[in-house]
Write a protein that holds these residues in place. Structure first.
Motif, PDB file in Angstrom:
ATOM      1  N   UNK A  21      34.384  40.380  32.885  1.00  0.00           N
ATOM      2  CA  UNK A  21      32.980  40.799  32.825  1.00  0.00           C
ATOM      3  C   UNK A  21      32.543  41.195  34.235  1.00  0.00           C
ATOM      4  N   UNK A  22      31.603  42.141  34.335  1.00  0.00           N
ATOM      5  CA  UNK A  22      31.169  42.659  35.636  1.00  0.00           C
ATOM      6  C   UNK A  22      30.404  41.627  36.463  1.00  0.00           C
ATOM      7  N   UNK A  23      29.693  40.730  35.812  1.00  0.00           N
ATOM      8  CA  UNK A  23      28.919  39.697  36.503  1.00  0.00           C
ATOM      9  C   UNK A  23      29.415  38.333  36.059  1.00  0.00           C
ATOM     10  N   UNK A  24      29.791  37.511  37.018  1.00  0.00           N
ATOM     11  CA  UNK A  24      30.330  36.187  36.711  1.00  0.00           C
ATOM     12  C   UNK A  24      29.243  35.262  36.152  1.00  0.00           C
ATOM     13  N   UNK A  25      29.553  34.547  35.053  1.00  0.00           N
ATOM     14  CA  UNK A  25      28.611  33.566  34.526  1.00  0.00           C
ATOM     15  C   UNK A  25      28.632  32.268  35.345  1.00  0.00           C
ATOM     16  N   UNK A  26      29.629  32.129  36.200  1.00  0.00           N
ATOM     17  CA  UNK A  26      29.779  30.943  37.040  1.00  0.00           C
ATOM     18  C   UNK A  26      29.554  31.370  38.494  1.00  0.00           C
ATOM     19  N   UNK A  27      28.460  30.936  39.114  1.00  0.00           N
ATOM     20  CA  UNK A  27      28.102  31.437  40.450  1.00  0.00           C
ATOM     21  C   UNK A  27      29.192  31.336  41.510  1.00  0.00           C
ATOM     22  N   UNK A  28      29.974  30.300  41.521  1.00  0.00           N
ATOM     23  CA  UNK A  28      30.996  30.128  42.562  1.00  0.00           C
ATOM     24  C   UNK A  28      32.371  30.668  42.172  1.00  0.00           C
ATOM     25  N   UNK A  29      32.473  31.277  41.009  1.00  0.00           N
ATOM     26  CA  UNK A  29      33.761  31.810  40.533  1.00  0.00           C
ATOM     27  C   UNK A  29      33.625  33.312  40.300  1.00  0.00           C
ATOM     28  N   UNK A  81      38.645  35.029  44.307  1.00  0.00           N
ATOM     29  CA  UNK A  81      39.769  34.653  43.445  1.00  0.00           C
ATOM     30  C   UNK A  81      41.097  34.905  44.181  1.00  0.00           C
ATOM     31  N   UNK A  82      42.081  34.079  43.927  1.00  0.00           N
ATOM     32  CA  UNK A  82      43.406  34.226  44.542  1.00  0.00           C
ATOM     33  C   UNK A  82      44.078  35.541  44.104  1.00  0.00           C
ATOM     34  N   UNK A  83      43.739  36.058  42.948  1.00  0.00           N
ATOM     35  CA  UNK A  83      44.360  37.273  42.412  1.00  0.00           C
ATOM     36  C   UNK A  83      43.636  38.556  42.832  1.00  0.00           C
ATOM     37  N   UNK A  84      42.545  38.417  43.554  1.00  0.00           N
ATOM     38  CA  UNK A  84      41.713  39.540  44.008  1.00  0.00           C
ATOM     39  C   UNK A  84      42.439  40.385  45.040  1.00  0.00           C
ATOM     40  N   UNK A  85      42.356  41.693  44.881  1.00  0.00           N
ATOM     41  CA  UNK A  85      42.879  42.650  45.856  1.00  0.00           C
ATOM     42  C   UNK A  85      41.667  43.373  46.446  1.00  0.00           C
ATOM     43  N   UNK A  86      41.316  43.105  47.706  1.00  0.00           N
ATOM     44  CA  UNK A  86      40.110  43.679  48.311  1.00  0.00           C
ATOM     45  C   UNK A  86      40.127  45.206  48.284  1.00  0.00           C
ATOM     46  N   UNK A 136      40.503  33.271  36.533  1.00  0.00           N
ATOM     47  CA  UNK A 136      40.035  33.076  37.905  1.00  0.00           C
ATOM     48  C   UNK A 136      40.731  31.866  38.519  1.00  0.00           C
ATOM     49  N   UNK A 137      41.191  32.015  39.754  1.00  0.00           N
ATOM     50  CA  UNK A 137      41.852  30.931  40.484  1.00  0.00           C
ATOM     51  C   UNK A 137      41.290  30.899  41.889  1.00  0.00           C
ATOM     52  N   UNK A 138      40.949  29.721  42.403  1.00  0.00           N
ATOM     53  CA  UNK A 138      40.365  29.652  43.760  1.00  0.00           C
ATOM     54  C   UNK A 138      41.362  30.142  44.813  1.00  0.00           C
ATOM     55  N   UNK A 139      40.824  30.778  45.830  1.00  0.00           N
ATOM     56  CA  UNK A 139      41.677  31.227  46.923  1.00  0.00           C
ATOM     57  C   UNK A 139      42.224  30.041  47.680  1.00  0.00           C
ATOM     58  N   UNK A 140      43.486  30.157  48.040  1.00  0.00           N
ATOM     59  CA  UNK A 140      44.135  29.081  48.790  1.00  0.00           C
ATOM     60  C   UNK A 140      43.855  29.306  50.272  1.00  0.00           C
ATOM     61  N   UNK A 141      43.247  28.322  50.889  1.00  0.00           N
ATOM     62  CA  UNK A 141      42.932  28.427  52.312  1.00  0.00           C
ATOM     63  C   UNK A 141      44.145  27.978  53.108  1.00  0.00           C
ATOM     64  N   UNK A 142      44.573  28.754  54.008  1.00  0.00           N
ATOM     65  CA  UNK A 142      45.744  28.293  54.742  1.00  0.00           C
ATOM     66  C   UNK A 142      46.033  29.107  55.858  1.00  0.00           C
TER      67      UNK A 142
END
Length: 123
Positions: free
Chosen positions: A73-81, A86-91, A117-123
């Motif tokens: 969906x174009x707008x996330x229903x979950x504000x922080x997701x 997302x870890x799968x996001x390609x800027x 959606x998967x949280x980005x891994x900080x590292x």
């Protein structure tokens, strides 16, 4: 009039040369005119530039179905997701306003969301 050995007289040669030159020039102008109208029609058909984030003209029906199955969906229903974190996001690439996803083809809004959606891994 023809003289011996099937050769043309100077008058016949000039007449045929002028006739062929006129024919060739006219044909060239006619063909050039046809091409111009075709180009004008193509430009009219294209219309105004499309929004690249909503342009799915190069995305197959299968890829569009994959987006739907993943719950995109174009707008996330979950504000922080959102796709943007997302870890799968390609800027977006240089000069682009929307990114992509590793799971499916086509433009992706930063504010979008899907069920994978998967949280980005900080590292």
């Amino acid at each position: 009039m023809r003289i011996a050995n099937n050769t043309l007289t100077r008058k016949e040669f000039i007449a045929k040369s002028v006739g062929m030159t006129t024919f060739m020039a006219g044909s060239g102008l006619w063909l050039f005119g046809c091409g111009t109208k075709t180009e004008e029609k193509k430009q009219e058909a294209v219309g105004p530039p499309k929004d690249p984030c909503n342009d799915f003209s190069n995305v197959s029906e299968n890829d569009l179905n994959a987006r739907k199955k993943l719950g995109y969906v174009k707008e996330s229903p979950i504000p922080d997701s959102k796709c943007g974190n997302c870890q799968l996001w390609l800027p977006p690439k240089d000069g682009k306003t929307c990114g992509n996803c590793q799971l499916f083809k086509g433009p992706v809004f930063t504010t979008a969301y899907c069920t994978y959606w998967a949280p980005q891994i900080q590292g």
